[in-house]
Design a protein around this motif. Sequence first.
Motif, PDB file in Angstrom:
ATOM      1  N   GLU A 134     -23.270 -61.969 -14.928  1.00 48.45           N
ATOM      2  CA  GLU A 134     -22.484 -62.895 -15.745  1.00 48.45           C
ATOM      3  C   GLU A 134     -22.709 -62.530 -17.192  1.00 48.45           C
ATOM      4  N   ARG A 136     -21.744 -64.035 -21.010  1.00 46.50           N
ATOM      5  CA  ARG A 136     -21.139 -65.130 -21.761  1.00 46.50           C
ATOM      6  C   ARG A 136     -21.166 -64.806 -23.234  1.00 46.50           C
ATOM      7  N   LEU A 142     -17.771 -68.622 -20.438  1.00 47.33           N
ATOM      8  CA  LEU A 142     -17.927 -67.505 -19.502  1.00 47.33           C
ATOM      9  C   LEU A 142     -16.886 -66.451 -19.809  1.00 47.33           C
ATOM     10  N   GLU A 145     -17.541 -62.319 -15.025  1.00 51.48           N
ATOM     11  CA  GLU A 145     -18.435 -62.590 -13.904  1.00 51.48           C
ATOM     12  C   GLU A 145     -18.055 -61.648 -12.778  1.00 51.48           C
TER      13      GLU A 145
ATOM     14  N   ALA B 134     -29.538 -76.384 -12.477  1.00 45.88           N
ATOM     15  CA  ALA B 134     -29.495 -75.202 -13.340  1.00 45.88           C
ATOM     16  C   ALA B 134     -30.495 -75.347 -14.488  1.00 45.88           C
ATOM     17  N   PRO B 140     -27.979 -70.113 -14.358  1.00 48.53           N
ATOM     18  CA  PRO B 140     -26.626 -70.644 -14.571  1.00 48.53           C
ATOM     19  C   PRO B 140     -26.229 -71.591 -13.436  1.00 48.53           C
ATOM     20  N   ASN B 142     -23.429 -71.767 -11.918  1.00 48.51           N
ATOM     21  CA  ASN B 142     -22.710 -71.034 -10.865  1.00 48.51           C
ATOM     22  C   ASN B 142     -23.680 -70.378  -9.892  1.00 48.51           C
TER      23      ASN B 142
END
Lengths: 161, 164
Positions: A134, A136, A142, A145, B134, B140, B142
């Motif tokens: 990922e 950012r 974001l 990814e 998180a 993160p 996700n």
Amino acid sequence: MTESEERHWESELRRAAPAPVPAELLEKLRKAAASSKRSAGHSLHPFVVLRLVRGWYWAALSSLAIVVCLLAFPALRGSHSKEIAHSPASGPAPARLPVVLVDHALVSTYEAVAEMPGGLPVRFQCRKWMDKVEMRDAQGGLVVEQSTPRLEIVPKCLETY
Amino acid sequence: MHDSSEWEKWLAQNAPRFLLFARQRAPCEADARDLVQEAVVESLRGAPDGAPPPLGLVYTTIHRRAIDLARRESRRQKRELSASLESPNDWFDPDIEDRERNRLLQQAMSTLPETQREVITLKVWGGLTFAEIAKVLEIPANTAASRYRYGLEELRRLMKELAR
């Protein structure tokens, strides 16, 4: 697994409540809670008051020292920016670098047996990984990814006869 | 000021969850209990008016202390000795009706990777959202969600296999 299956499975798992805490540990936690309540009470121990006063004193003194230094030595105020200006590697203030996060998650692991040409069985340890990157930007949004599944197959043993 | 009954209620409700999470991170039962005690004491120091600390703070403290613990080499011998001496503790309430199921669940959970186990523990029994998880685990959101999803699937598969 669909979302509703996931919710159903979650509620199934919740039927198993965490085991109760052993009595000895619970007693220690109660004592910690009790002493925390006492220290948060209105009347402070004189030693605690003295520590607070001393803390404030040193904080005030150090702030005063910083102000005096800045007033007495004006060059100090500009020194940081000059250093940057004179540094050969510096230019304009560097942009905040993007944050890169790399994650390797083990999804599953299992064993398999295959037969080699010639009939010899070989055992393999198979691991399924999910590699994730990922990136950012400085504002926390974001940008990129990428998830890549990876299968790792390692021969475990070779049996010979 | 918060009265004793509120504290008792808070401890009764949350201490088992803290211990379950600590058991996922600690190499042995003794370390898990120490982690819980140290984390609660440390979290209480920052609590205003003697109020019970936020759950996320306690979980975060357990997580960080577990990392420190793992780094300390001197614990290795104690861990090996403890593991050889003590019998495994129940992670889940050994209720007679579901005892076998809980045993299978504990067995299945122990085979999952730690990264998945800790997320599942915090989400299912810890009562945290993915955003809170998180923050606790410093990953993160996700990543927390994907570890949870994969872990849940794997857990379901393992439970089915073990039940055969």
